[in-house]
Design a protein around this motif. Structure first.
Motif, mmCIF file in Angstrom:
data_model
loop_
_atom_site.group_PDB
_atom_site.id
_atom_site.type_symbol
_atom_site.label_atom_id
_atom_site.label_comp_id
_atom_site.label_asym_id
_atom_site.label_seq_id
_atom_site.Cartn_x
_atom_site.Cartn_y
_atom_site.Cartn_z
ATOM 1 N N ARG A 1 -26.495 28.308 -20.277
ATOM 2 C CA ARG A 1 -27.949 28.503 -19.759
ATOM 3 C C ARG A 1 -28.742 27.024 -19.931
ATOM 4 O O ARG A 1 -29.278 26.621 -18.467
ATOM 5 N N ILE B 1 -27.202 24.973 -16.837
ATOM 6 C CA ILE B 1 -27.755 25.183 -15.590
ATOM 7 C C ILE B 1 -29.383 24.871 -15.587
ATOM 8 O O ILE B 1 -29.853 24.228 -14.154
ATOM 9 N N THR B 2 -30.205 25.091 -16.503
ATOM 10 C CA THR B 2 -31.666 24.783 -16.203
ATOM 11 C C THR B 2 -31.926 23.076 -16.103
ATOM 12 O O THR B 2 -32.668 22.667 -15.535
ATOM 13 N N ARG B 3 -30.938 22.453 -16.762
ATOM 14 C CA ARG B 3 -30.946 21.060 -16.663
ATOM 15 C C ARG B 3 -30.201 20.370 -15.170
ATOM 16 O O ARG B 3 -30.296 19.206 -15.065
ATOM 17 N N ASP B 4 -29.656 21.055 -14.382
ATOM 18 C CA ASP B 4 -29.071 20.833 -13.397
ATOM 19 C C ASP B 4 -29.919 20.473 -12.178
ATOM 20 O O ASP B 4 -30.245 21.358 -11.618
ATOM 21 N N LEU C 1 -29.588 21.680 -8.317
ATOM 22 C CA LEU C 1 -30.023 23.079 -8.292
ATOM 23 C C LEU C 1 -31.503 23.133 -7.891
ATOM 24 O O LEU C 1 -32.151 22.727 -8.810
ATOM 25 N N GLU D 1 -34.638 26.045 -7.795
ATOM 26 C CA GLU D 1 -35.088 26.943 -8.886
ATOM 27 C C GLU D 1 -34.663 28.351 -8.465
ATOM 28 O O GLU D 1 -34.286 29.108 -9.487
ATOM 29 N N THR E 1 -31.510 29.092 -7.206
ATOM 30 C CA THR E 1 -30.249 28.963 -7.460
ATOM 31 C C THR E 1 -30.032 29.088 -8.909
ATOM 32 O O THR E 1 -29.225 29.602 -9.580
ATOM 33 N N LYS E 2 -30.939 28.277 -9.649
ATOM 34 C CA LYS E 2 -30.928 28.492 -11.060
ATOM 35 C C LYS E 2 -31.213 29.967 -11.721
ATOM 36 O O LYS E 2 -30.301 30.309 -12.476
ATOM 37 N N ARG E 3 -32.070 30.344 -11.071
ATOM 38 C CA ARG E 3 -32.425 31.616 -11.549
ATOM 39 C C ARG E 3 -31.327 32.653 -11.258
ATOM 40 O O ARG E 3 -30.972 33.532 -12.005
ATOM 41 N N ASN F 1 -28.108 31.861 -10.892
ATOM 42 C CA ASN F 1 -26.938 31.428 -11.779
ATOM 43 C C ASN F 1 -27.273 32.061 -13.373
ATOM 44 O O ASN F 1 -26.209 32.352 -13.995
ATOM 45 N N ILE F 2 -28.616 31.878 -13.720
ATOM 46 C CA ILE F 2 -28.840 32.624 -14.910
ATOM 47 C C ILE F 2 -28.677 34.005 -15.167
ATOM 48 O O ILE F 2 -28.283 34.441 -16.234
#
Length: 345
Positions: free
Chosen positions: A209, A212-215, A218, A220, A222-224, A226-227
């Protein structure tokens, strides 16, 4: 004790460590409460292991010390609620509740001698089990305590992310690998699975997690997505607990914001009541009041203490006067709290 809440609480602490360790400190060992048997009882790691071995030898020779005295103050009135299980042939059935039983008593190290803590656990095992399960549980206890002692060494040797060439996440992954290897050296596959599988599952989830947030590649949305997909990989029971933890966290933040903006206590109570029910809202309101009263008393103490420091008295007289104020205005463990907070007031 609630196993799932324990897993979530320890792993939520990991999340905080993951978010902050690369800035301010070195990472924690993934939810294990590393019991420093040396610091509180003048026991070195070597002598602690020797004590652990001696107590096992005594127990296997039917010399288990029965402890009948009350639990230490921090455990007063709390029951461990662990019923140790055996199979049809009388062998120990290892599950996570047994680990929780060990941790329940080990948490009191520092309040009473290390040896007596182990004797309490042995006494509890003896009260619930017969051979061969008793000997198996005693062996598992000995290995678990040695493992906890070994964690102290790993924690002391862990590199700081601030001076290490790898990223904070890579440091944590490396330590997690070390931790898994250490666990494998002390526990068989069944013990490992029952004691650590869900904890490690959640730890891996938290690492993914954070990654993902630090990638930065990506956006926002796409991050959401993926999470959300990652969340679905967790067992339903853990997801359910996460939702409750998230609800309480969001509610706490909302209540604190309302207080800072001048909303009345009644308005805060209503928000809590709508989410948690009347009983919980009343308990939180009482907690707010207790905290406010405590802060008021601390403020009053600080004013008196500062006046003494500015009075021109000798250092020895200042110390006596300050201790007298603490003794008069606080009781029991409150005095310990005030002295511990003294430098930050």
């Amino acid at each position: 004790m609630n196993t799932k809440k324990t897993i979530i609480a320890s792993s939520l602490f990991l999340a905080v460590v993951l978010l902050t360790s690369y800035l301010v400190s070195k990472p924690n060992h993934f939810g294990d409460t590393v019991t420093s048997v040396g610091a509180g009882n003048a026991e070195t790691i070597t002598s602690a292991k020797a004590t652990n071995q001696r107590l096992l030898d005594d127990a296997l020779n039917h010399k288990i010390v029965k402890i009948h005295s009350d639990n230490v103050p921090s455990l007063a009135g709390i029951e461990h609620e662990t019923n140790i299980l055996t199979d049809s042939e009388g062998n120990l059935r290892v599950d996570e509740s047994l680990k929780e039983l060990f941790e329940f008593y080990l948490s009191s190290i520092g309040e009473e001698p290390f040896e007596q803590v182990l004797q309490r656990i042995q006494s509890e095992l003896d009260s619930q089990l017969k051979s061969p399960a008793l000997e198996q549980a005693l062996s598992l206890l000995k290995r678990y305590v040695d493992y906890k002692i070994e964690l102290v060494s790993i924690d002391q040797e862990a590199p700081s992310p601030l001076v290490h060439s790898n990223s904070a996440i890579e440091n944590i992954k490396h330590q997690k690998s070390q931790l898994s290897a250490l666990r494998s050296s002390y526990f068989d596959p069944v013990e490992y699975q029952q004691f650590f599988e869900q904890e490690e599952l959640y730890d891996n989830y938290m690492i993914s997690r954070i990654e993902i947030t630090r990638d930065q590649a990506l956006d926002e949305e796409t991050k959401r997505q993926n999470i959300d997909a990652l969340e679905q990989t967790l067992p339903e029971e853990i997801r359910s607990v996460r939702k409750k933890v998230s609800l309480h966290g969001n509610l706490y933040a909302r209540a604190e914001k309302m207080k800072s903006e001048g909303f009345s206590n009644e308005a805060v109570f209503q928000i809590r009541e709508e989410s948690l029910g009347t009983e919980a809202a009343e308990a939180l309101a009482k907690l707010d009041d207790d905290r406010a009263q405590w802060q008021k008393r601390l403020t009053g103490y600080k004013q008196q203490r500062d006046a003494i420091i500015d009075s021109g008295l000798s250092q020895a007289d200042q110390l006596r006067a300050i201790n007298n104020i603490i003794d008069v205005n606080f009781s029991g463990t409150e005095r310990l709290r005030v002295r511990a907070l003294n430098s930050s007031l």
